[in-house]
Design a protein around this motif. Sequence first.
Motif, PDB file in Angstrom:
ATOM      1  N   PRO A   1       0.457  -1.468  -0.360  1.00  0.00           N
ATOM      2  CA  PRO A   1       0.032   0.317  -0.379  1.00  0.00           C
ATOM      3  C   PRO A   1       0.658   1.124  -0.172  1.00  0.00           C
ATOM      4  O   PRO A   1       2.256   1.417   0.448  1.00  0.00           O
ATOM      5  N   ALA A   2       0.012   2.775  -0.418  1.00  0.00           N
ATOM      6  CA  ALA A   2       1.260   3.784  -0.574  1.00  0.00           C
ATOM      7  C   ALA A   2       1.440   4.036   0.962  1.00  0.00           C
ATOM      8  O   ALA A   2       2.575   4.143   1.036  1.00  0.00           O
ATOM      9  N   LEU A   3       0.924   3.668   1.754  1.00  0.00           N
ATOM     10  CA  LEU A   3       0.957   4.379   3.431  1.00  0.00           C
ATOM     11  C   LEU A   3       2.117   2.973   3.596  1.00  0.00           C
ATOM     12  O   LEU A   3       3.500   4.214   3.934  1.00  0.00           O
TER      13      LEU A   3
ATOM     14  N   GLU B   1       4.978   5.442   1.840  1.00  0.00           N
ATOM     15  CA  GLU B   1       4.968   6.560   2.349  1.00  0.00           C
ATOM     16  C   GLU B   1       6.347   6.402   3.817  1.00  0.00           C
ATOM     17  O   GLU B   1       6.795   7.555   4.446  1.00  0.00           O
TER      18      GLU B   1
END
Lengths: 171, 250
Positions: free
Chosen positions: B14-16, B19
């Motif tokens: 996931p993008a998280l 990040e």
Amino acid sequence: MGASPFCPVRKSCGRVDPTALGALYEKYGYLLHRRCMQLLRSRSDADDALQETFLRVSRYGNQGRTNDLGWLYRIAQNQCFDMLKRRGRDAPGETAEAGAVGRADDGDTRAVLGAALTRLDGTTRTIGVLHHLGGLTQEEVAQETGYSRRTVGKKLGAFEALLRQFWKEAQ
Amino acid sequence: MNVDLPPRGPQCPPALALERMLAGEPSSAAPHVDQCRHCQSYLEALHSQQVAFLAARPTERFVHQLERRATTRLRWPRWQWWCPTLGLAAVALIALQLPKPDGGGDATLKGSPFRAMLKATGAAEPSVLSADALLQAGDVLRFAYDAPRPGYLMVLDLDGTEEATSVYPLGAERSAPIAPGGPQPLPGAIKLDDRPGPEWLIAVFSETPIELEALSSQLRGQSRRAKLAVRCQACQVETLRFQKRVTGKP
């Protein structure tokens, strides 16, 4: 490093420690601002929310947490939702379903999503944001939030149903 | 903002997770990212945007803004919320003097519904606050209002920092209900700090509740004007300006 990056952000005299806060900002500022922009769709509001987020962090510290970005995102999101509610402006975020309901730049779409976001309870909003903005699967959302996979599924269903309902009413 | 980030595959984390990697936090996605050009491109794009963000919003400037914001927030304790120590019956409510036509407050008819009572430092008795009165740190102000009908009231203070805050209801975000009749003393009192003036008191009466933000955003930047401009539909607005004697560093 042994110590959390948050400590010490707050000097004993109660003033902000600029060095520690600056380091925190360089590490997380862009990501938090980006999340605020996704929710508020307004640069000045996102700037405001970012400052409020850091003020809260400087005031309360991280209280021994290690999952810093997730925790910071929650603070920033709460600031954004409070701002949406307070200012009564409908500036929604882009969700994975934005393509289904319309372009996120469209004023009507913003109105729909913003109205929906402010109607949801904190848990449902958090779960919706983690899934649709953070890109987490339901399993990952469950791990992130501590809720059961079943609860996450139900809350996401409620989140998406509300979006569809608001969108239908807006048509 | 999601400005043109490269797409990633269905197997990508996931993008998280990415990040977190950008923020230098440990991430279980690292082994995947090492092997995945989609994730690497995504991470590079995030990093470029982060660099651009920090160039446009330098750290030193942000921290300075934050310190200024924190200092403004610390102003709240300056409005000490005092329980009414003066017996209400002992407070003589005298009509305000007419404000000067060129400023100092609204050029309203006699009998403005809004009254401010000054308990000056060392004074035995309170007196009615007149337009452009010279006040100082430690002076105490109390308010009264004569509402013509049931409605909502907010009293704001606008000072030289151009921030408008609610002094009645104290620290509130919207106006409070008020019954008709009066003049009714409003609960509580405020004690002035040593920030220089001029300062304005603005009493806004309306039939429906008003949010602080709707008023404060208009008032910002007006403290040095001769007359305040407040746009408020179906509201009754009374203003009163006073000057501050400078006693110390703001």
